[in-house]
Design a protein around this motif. Structure first.
Motif, short mmCIF file in Angstrom:
data_model
loop_
_atom_site.label_atom_id
_atom_site.label_comp_id
_atom_site.label_asym_id
_atom_site.label_seq_id
_atom_site.Cartn_x
_atom_site.Cartn_y
_atom_site.Cartn_z
N ASN A 1 34.77 -8.34 2.14
CA ASN A 1 34.78 -7.62 0.86
C ASN A 1 33.33 -7.44 0.40
O ASN A 1 32.72 -8.34 -0.16
N TYR A 2 32.80 -6.26 0.66
CA TYR A 2 31.38 -5.99 0.44
C TYR A 2 31.11 -5.34 -0.92
O TYR A 2 31.95 -4.63 -1.48
N MET A 3 29.88 -5.59 -1.40
CA MET A 3 29.30 -4.80 -2.48
C MET A 3 27.85 -4.53 -2.09
O MET A 3 27.09 -5.46 -1.81
N VAL A 4 27.49 -3.26 -2.03
CA VAL A 4 26.14 -2.87 -1.61
C VAL A 4 25.36 -2.40 -2.83
O VAL A 4 25.83 -1.55 -3.61
N TYR A 5 24.16 -2.97 -3.01
CA TYR A 5 23.27 -2.60 -4.11
C TYR A 5 22.10 -1.81 -3.51
O TYR A 5 21.49 -2.23 -2.52
N PHE A 6 21.77 -0.69 -4.12
CA PHE A 6 20.79 0.22 -3.53
C PHE A 6 19.86 0.74 -4.63
O PHE A 6 20.30 1.43 -5.55
N ASP A 7 18.57 0.41 -4.53
CA ASP A 7 17.58 0.83 -5.54
C ASP A 7 16.40 1.52 -4.88
O ASP A 7 15.99 1.15 -3.77
N MET A 8 15.85 2.51 -5.58
CA MET A 8 14.62 3.17 -5.13
C MET A 8 13.61 3.19 -6.27
O MET A 8 13.98 3.37 -7.44
N TYR A 9 12.34 3.00 -5.89
CA TYR A 9 11.25 2.95 -6.86
C TYR A 9 10.15 3.92 -6.45
O TYR A 9 9.86 4.09 -5.27
N GLY B 1 0.80 -1.21 0.00
CA GLY B 1 0.00 0.00 0.00
C GLY B 1 0.83 1.26 0.00
O GLY B 1 0.46 2.26 0.62
N VAL B 2 1.99 1.23 -0.69
CA VAL B 2 2.87 2.40 -0.76
C VAL B 2 3.18 2.72 -2.21
O VAL B 2 3.05 1.88 -3.09
N ASP B 3 3.60 3.95 -2.45
CA ASP B 3 3.99 4.34 -3.81
C ASP B 3 5.49 4.54 -3.94
O ASP B 3 5.98 4.92 -5.00
N ASN B 4 6.23 4.29 -2.85
CA ASN B 4 7.69 4.39 -2.89
C ASN B 4 8.28 3.19 -2.15
O ASN B 4 7.76 2.78 -1.10
N ILE B 5 9.37 2.66 -2.68
CA ILE B 5 10.04 1.50 -2.08
C ILE B 5 11.55 1.69 -2.16
O ILE B 5 12.08 2.14 -3.19
N VAL B 6 12.24 1.33 -1.09
CA VAL B 6 13.70 1.27 -1.12
C VAL B 6 14.10 -0.19 -0.95
O VAL B 6 13.63 -0.87 -0.04
N ALA B 7 14.93 -0.65 -1.86
CA ALA B 7 15.36 -2.06 -1.87
C ALA B 7 16.88 -2.10 -1.92
O ALA B 7 17.49 -1.53 -2.82
N ALA B 8 17.47 -2.77 -0.96
CA ALA B 8 18.93 -2.88 -0.91
C ALA B 8 19.33 -4.35 -0.81
O ALA B 8 18.52 -5.21 -0.47
N LYS B 9 20.58 -4.61 -1.14
CA LYS B 9 21.13 -5.96 -1.03
C LYS B 9 22.60 -5.85 -0.67
O LYS B 9 23.31 -4.98 -1.20
N VAL B 10 23.05 -6.71 0.24
CA VAL B 10 24.45 -6.72 0.65
C VAL B 10 25.07 -8.05 0.25
O VAL B 10 24.62 -9.11 0.68
N SER B 11 26.09 -7.98 -0.60
CA SER B 11 26.80 -9.18 -1.04
C SER B 11 28.24 -9.08 -0.55
O SER B 11 28.84 -7.99 -0.55
N PHE B 12 28.82 -10.22 -0.13
CA PHE B 12 30.17 -10.16 0.40
C PHE B 12 30.90 -11.48 0.21
O PHE B 12 30.30 -12.53 -0.01
N THR B 13 32.23 -11.39 0.27
CA THR B 13 33.10 -12.56 0.34
C THR B 13 34.06 -12.35 1.50
O THR B 13 34.33 -11.21 1.91
N LEU B 14 34.58 -13.45 2.01
CA LEU B 14 35.50 -13.39 3.14
C LEU B 14 36.89 -13.83 2.71
O LEU B 14 37.04 -14.80 1.97
N THR B 15 37.88 -13.13 3.18
CA THR B 15 39.27 -13.53 2.96
C THR B 15 40.00 -13.48 4.30
O THR B 15 39.65 -12.70 5.19
N GLU B 16 41.00 -14.34 4.45
CA GLU B 16 41.77 -14.42 5.69
C GLU B 16 43.15 -13.82 5.49
O GLU B 16 43.75 -13.94 4.42
N GLY B 17 43.65 -13.17 6.53
CA GLY B 17 44.99 -12.61 6.49
C GLY B 17 45.66 -12.78 7.84
O GLY B 17 44.99 -12.85 8.88
N ALA B 18 46.99 -12.88 7.85
CA ALA B 18 47.75 -13.07 9.10
C ALA B 18 48.61 -11.86 9.37
O ALA B 18 49.18 -11.25 8.45
#
Length: 284
Positions: A238-246, A185-202
């Motif tokens: 290691n992130y990538m953020v996706y951000f959409d508005m409708y 019941g809205v005319d505006n939407i915000v949709a996001a997604k968080v994608s990531f990978t993990l790496t190890e370091g010493a």
């Protein structure tokens, strides 16, 4: 003789009109959940599949109804399908309503669940999806003065309506935005997604400590040094953020951003950055 010519002209005109009608035949339209539109002629339907042929072809293609959001028939009738990911039967055969729609609240924006996915293993976290949704929701509330005239829909209302429709963080990406707007019941939407990978370091660090002993004749020096080395393993995100508005089912803003830091919560900084640069944000 003139009468024969008139009959001939009428016959040719009818043939031309018939040919034009055949060539300009209106087609059915299948709107898939991935937003692909297929113009075709539907031959038959069942509760599991739809069979159709493409223009100029006679071969029939079968499509599972679970992939279909709506069918607009050439006759003008529309048939929509349940947005639930597990549904495989038509939900209605009316004007295009997927399920019962919530009362429309103009100038209202809803925050969808935020899929939080390890792109290496393709595993998603329900806990983090809810946390990310809540974080984005709170950011909108904190900046509500900058969003005028938009009002942020209460998160409990949003999640309750989605739950009733069988939608959660796992299948939110499969649901057309126009359906989500009707459900919420809205005319505006915000949709996001968080994608990531993990790496190890010493990392390692060495500490030195020692005591010097000097002889009485001030010529001989004895030292005793102690060296300690500590090592530890670090996890880098290691992130990538996706951000959409409708707005009114139209995408008005779409950006991706990689955080500057590779720490666990750095995706939150990217959400803030993208929100402040979105078209709904007005600096005060």
């Amino acid at each position: 003789m003139n009468f024969k010519k008139i009959i001939y002209v009428v016959i040719m005109l009818l043939i031309s009109l018939f040919s034009f009608a055949q060539g300009g035949k209106k087609l059915d339209k299948i709107i898939k959940r991935d937003y692909q539109i297929i113009e075709c002629t539907i031959a038959r339907m069942s509760d599991k599949t739809v069979e159709y042929s493409l223009p100029g072809e006679t071969m029939q293609i079968s499509l599972d109804v679970s992939q279909i959001a709506r069918i607009d028939f050439a006759s003008g009738r529309s048939q929509t399908f349940d947005v639930s990911a597990n549904a495989s039967t038509p939900a209605s055969e009316n004007s295009g309503q997927v399920i019962a729609s919530a009362e429309m609240k103009p100038n209202t924006i809803a925050v969808l669940p935020v899929p939080y996915v390890n792109s290496g293993t393709m595993e998603s976290s329900e806990e983090m999806a809810k946390f990310a949704q809540n974080d984005l929701y709170n950011k909108l509330l904190d900046k509500s003065a900058n969003l005028f005239p938009l009002t942020v829909q209460d998160l409990r209302v949003t999640n309750s309506l989605l739950h009733k429709a069988g939608i959660d963080y796992k299948n939110i990406d499969e649901t057309p935005i126009q359906d989500l707007e009707k459900i919420l019941g809205v005319d505006n939407i915000v949709a996001a997604k968080v994608s990531f990978t993990l790496t190890e370091g010493a990392t390692s660090s060495t500490y030195n400590s020692g005591n010097a002993k000097v002889s009485d004749n001030n010529k001989k020096v004895k030292t005793s040094d102690v060296s300690t080395t500590n090592s530890s393993n670090l996890t880098y995100y290691n992130y990538m953020v996706y951000f959409d508005m409708y707005k009114n089912a139209t995408k008005i803003y779409s950006q991706t951003r990689k955080p500057f830091l590779n720490i666990k919560d750095s995706w939150m900084d990217s959400i803030t950055y993208l929100l402040k640069r979105s078209p709904i944000y007005v600096k005060k």
